[in-house]
Write an enzyme that holds these catalytic residues in place. Structure first.
Site, short mmCIF file in Angstrom:
data_model
loop_
_atom_site.label_atom_id
_atom_site.label_comp_id
_atom_site.label_asym_id
_atom_site.label_seq_id
_atom_site.Cartn_x
_atom_site.Cartn_y
_atom_site.Cartn_z
CB SER A 711 -0.71 0.35 1.00
OG SER A 711 -0.63 0.36 2.44
CE LYS A 754 -3.32 1.06 4.81
NZ LYS A 754 -3.35 0.82 3.65
#
EC number: 3.4.21.53
Length: 805
Positions: A711, A754
């Site tokens: 990611s 996140k």
């Protein structure tokens, strides 16, 4: 007293539900009631000087009070007397007057309905007299062979000529099931009613004859058993006189009694195994080592609660209310739990048996302290079932779950069977805590046993090595918990349905602390609510600056620290009646702050990019840094990166090179290191030389912490692009996404954590893959979405356009 003394029928009457007796019109009988619905109905009748309708409850619905669980007909009568008993019950002396049926429901609290009298249809008197004569003959026969049918009732039937009265009298003496008694009671055709009654009496005659025959056959056996009993008692008395201990024989007899009590609930295999061990124990010398082993086995196995199940029926409304009461937020997990139990309740209500292999095992997955175990506690409380917690963290020995074979010293049942014994029921809520931390060693793989326990096709015959027979675990509600499902073996993951619990937002933490944590800690430490208050600003500061977690476990500890210091202060200074915690005096009660997430930089820098990461304790903001050193175009990575991130960095570097070569990233000539000749002659150098003449060092801080995952591709590419082009990166932008060699942005996982981390770090703009934007944005808390500018991106060019100044 007659019906004519009251208002004409049909009329509205209160209804009393009778669970034990089936009443008839001629009876004067005491009725004992204890529930509020029946007491309210009786008081309504006495207050209004009206009759009542006593209706029997249907089989299996005793104790319930609604129109759905009672028969729609009963006895109309009056309350002659009402007495309040010392134990809280109420005794009613009830006089039945007539049969009545419900025409229309009026109210549920208490039960009231429009009631009419059941009138018999006209009948042929000659036929009825013939039927009555047959019935009388049957009754005489029954009375001659059965002592349960009194002679005075025979005389009453002989002298009476009212067919309905005779039917009621005879029915009241016969021990009939409610359904059959109701079938005759409701019949309006007198001829059919008498025919049904003749059939019932005929069956009773056959039963009585059979009982007499059986009694005559077993009488000799009983005489033999009595003889043996007296001889054994004499032997015991002799042994007592001689000083011989009879305790062992009493123990063996106790084991046999327990086994016989359990026999209806045991499989044939289990019954034979236990009986065999009791017989072996009876033959052994009491001082032998094996006798001790068998005695321990019998003590364990006869404690297993075979046949004992929770009497509380499933009610999803109670489950929903309990989950809402105990937990703030977690809307989707709570909704999925309610759906799970809704299916179970529907199958119970409709009498549908669970098919083999159907049903799911729930697994709550998420960071520590988020409320996984407490959700299971709430489920057990709502279902009124015992809760058994089995900690699987670090478990390596397969025998811990399956039990040890009795050949080993210190053998005992596995934790599953011990959990059933502890619960004292065969259908507890069993929490398999930290299923992702099960170990594997030379003593076996516990996950293989968990496969059998959690597989609905296998757990109906789970075999415990110590018990040496199979037991049924299909009624146990298994709930697993895990922090990271990636550590759970794939076959075991396949047996479970995961409910993911994400990090709490600061606002959710504030509400949880206010509603649950502070009141609970005050109670635990003996303080009153009026003695300690924590202001909103102080509580928000504790959440933001004193805790580092996705859940609220450390937040609870910090609140407990404050409460303890406050308790000490109140004792040392009796004149102080109330302590208020504010932002100004917070440092007095807590040590220096521990910042969870560093806030965004205010000034743009070259090569420094805010990346978003998922960790086991929630989301985090990582600053990816890069510097360039004159060299030969190599890429060095530091920060203890895993193989996936190293590959991502190589891809990112390659993508940036392609963008420079194609001119999509403009490189100023001043950014390229030149040779002396190139400087003197002012030669223009190819832009690609910028990555050939520099070595790049890419670093992700906190080098001691292992980091890996797909990611960070676009973050590393942005850092390298900023460094080589010497363009600064916006400080209020963060990003997450993986990169392909062609520059496309791939979707990632853990988006909710996140984005919460970005929100906490006061980031203004977040770049995320477009697929995540289309698919996952509805799962993000509203306060996070409202305070972040979330931009979907599909290519690295879009990322650089948004991130670089």
């Amino acid at each position: 007293m007659q019906l004519s003394d009251y208002s004409a029928f049909p009329t509205t009457l209160p209804i009393v539900v009778e669970d034990d007796m089936f009443l008839y019109p001629f009876m004067i009988s005491p009725i004992f009631i204890s529930d509020e619905a029946n007491i309210a109905a009786a008081e309504t009748a006495l207050r209004d000087n009206s009759l009542i309708l006593v209706c029997p409850s249907k089989e299996g619905h005793e104790g319930e009070r609604s129109f759905d669980v009672i028969y729609p007909a009963g006895v109309i009568g009056s309350i002659m007397r009402k007495v309040n008993l010392p134990d809280g019950r109420v005794k009613l002396l009830f006089q039945g007057l007539a049969r009545g049926k419900i025409l229309e429901q009026v109210s549920n609290a208490p039960l009231r309905a429009v009631v009419d009298v059941i009138e018999s249809k006209p009948y042929n008197e000659i036929k009825i007299d013939a039927l009555l004569e047959v019935l009388r003959e049957k009754i005489r026969t029954l009375a001659s062979i059965s002592s349960s049918f009194p002679q005075d009732l025979v005389r009453t039937v002989e002298e009476n000529h009212e067919p309905n009265r005779i039917a009621d009298l005879v029915s009241s003496v016969l021990k009939l099931k409610k359904s059959r008694a109701y079938e005759m009671f409701i019949e309006e055709d007198v001829e059919k009613r008498l025919m049904l009654l003749i059939d019932v009496v005929s069956e009773e005659i056959e039963q009585s004859k059979l009982q007499r025959e059986i009694k005559s056959k077993v009488s000799s056996k009983l005489e033999q058993a009595n003889r043996e009993y007296f001889l054994k008692e004499q032997l015991k008395q002799i042994q007592k006189e001689l000083g011989v201990d009879t305790q062992r024989e009493e123990e063996i007899e106790e084991y046999r009694k327990k086994l016989e009590n359990l026999k209806p609930h045991l499989t044939e295999e289990a019954y034979k195994e236990i009986k065999k061990q009791i017989d072996r124990y009876a033959r052994m010398h009491p001082d032998s080592a094996e006798a001790v082993v068998i005695q321990t086995y019998l003590d364990w196995v006869l404690e297993v609660p075979f046949g004992k199940y929770s009497k509380k029926k499933l009610d999803i409304q109670e489950v929903k209310e309990r989950l809402d009461k105990d937990h703030y937020g977690l809307e989707k997990p709570k909704e999925r739990i309610v759906e799970y139990f809704a299916v179970k309740e529907l199958m119970e209500l409709r009498g549908v048996k669970r098919e083999k292999g159907s049903g799911a095992i729930l697994c709550f997955a998420g960071p520590p302290g988020i409320g996984k175990t407490s959700l299971a506690n709430s489920i057990a409380t709502a279902l009124k079932r015992p809760l058994v917690r089995i900690a699987l963290g670090g478990l390596e020995d397969v025998n811990e779950l399956r039990g040890h074979r009795r050949t080993y010293i210190g053998a005992m049942p596995g934790r599953i069977v011990q959990g059933l014994i502890e619960a004292k029921e065969m259908d507890p809520v069993m929490v398999l805590d930290e299923i992702d931390k099960v170990g594997r060693s030379m003593r076996g793989d516990p996950t293989s046993v968990l496969l059998e326990i959690l597989d609905p096709e296998q757990n109906t015959h789970f075999r415990d090595y110590y018990l040496n027979f199979s037991i049924d675990l299909s009624n146990v509600i298994f709930i697993a918990t895990a922090n990271d499902i990636g550590y759970i073996p794939a076959p075991l993951r396949d047996r479970m349905e995961f409910i993911f619990l994400s990090s709490y937002t600061p606002n959710e933490k504030y509400e949880i602390a206010k509603r649950y944590l502070i009141p609970q800690e005050l109670r635990k430490h003996g303080l009153k609510k009026s003695e300690l208050t924590i202001s909103k600003s102080a509580l928000e500061a504790i959440i933001e600056k004193y805790t580092r977690e996705a859940g609220v476990r450390n937040l609870r500890r910090r609140i407990a620290d404050i409460v303890r210091k406050a308790a000490k202060e109140l004792l040392e200074n009796p004149e102080i009646k109330k302590i208020s915690i504010t932002l100004k005096n917070l440092s007095k009660y807590l040590e220096k702050p521990v910042f969870e997430i560093e806030e965004a930089e205010k000034h743009p820098q070259v090569g420094v990019v805010n990346g978003l990461a998922w960790t086991a304790v929630g989301g985090d903001v990582l600053k990816i840094e890069s510097i360039k050193i004159k060299g030969k175009g190599s890429l060095q990575l530091t920060g203890r990166l895993g193989e996936v991130m190293r590959e991502s960095a190589s891809i990112a570097f390659s993508v940036v090179k392609v963008l420079i070569d194609s001119g999509k990233i403009k490189i100023d000539q001043s950014a390229i290191p030149k040779t002396f000749k190139e400087k003197e002659e002012k030669i223009k150098v190819d832009p690609s030389e910028v990555y050939r003449r520099y070595d790049i060092l890419l670093h992700i801080p906190e080098g001691a912490t292992p980091k890996d995952g797909p990611s960070a591709g676009i973050t590393m590419a942005t850092s390298i692009a900023s460094l080589l082009s010497e363009r600064k990166v916006r400080p209020d932008v963060a990003m997450t996404g993986e990169l392909t060699l062609t520059g496309k942005v791939l979707p990632i996982g853990g988006l909710k954590e996140k984005l919460i981390a970005a929100y906490k770090a006061k980031i203004k703009k977040v770049l995320i893959p477009k697929k995540n934007y289309d698919r996952d944005l509805d799962e993000i808390p509203a306060e996070v979405v409202e305070n972040l500018n979330i931009v979907p991106v599909t290519t690295i060019e879009e990322v650089l356009k948004e991130a670089l100044l």
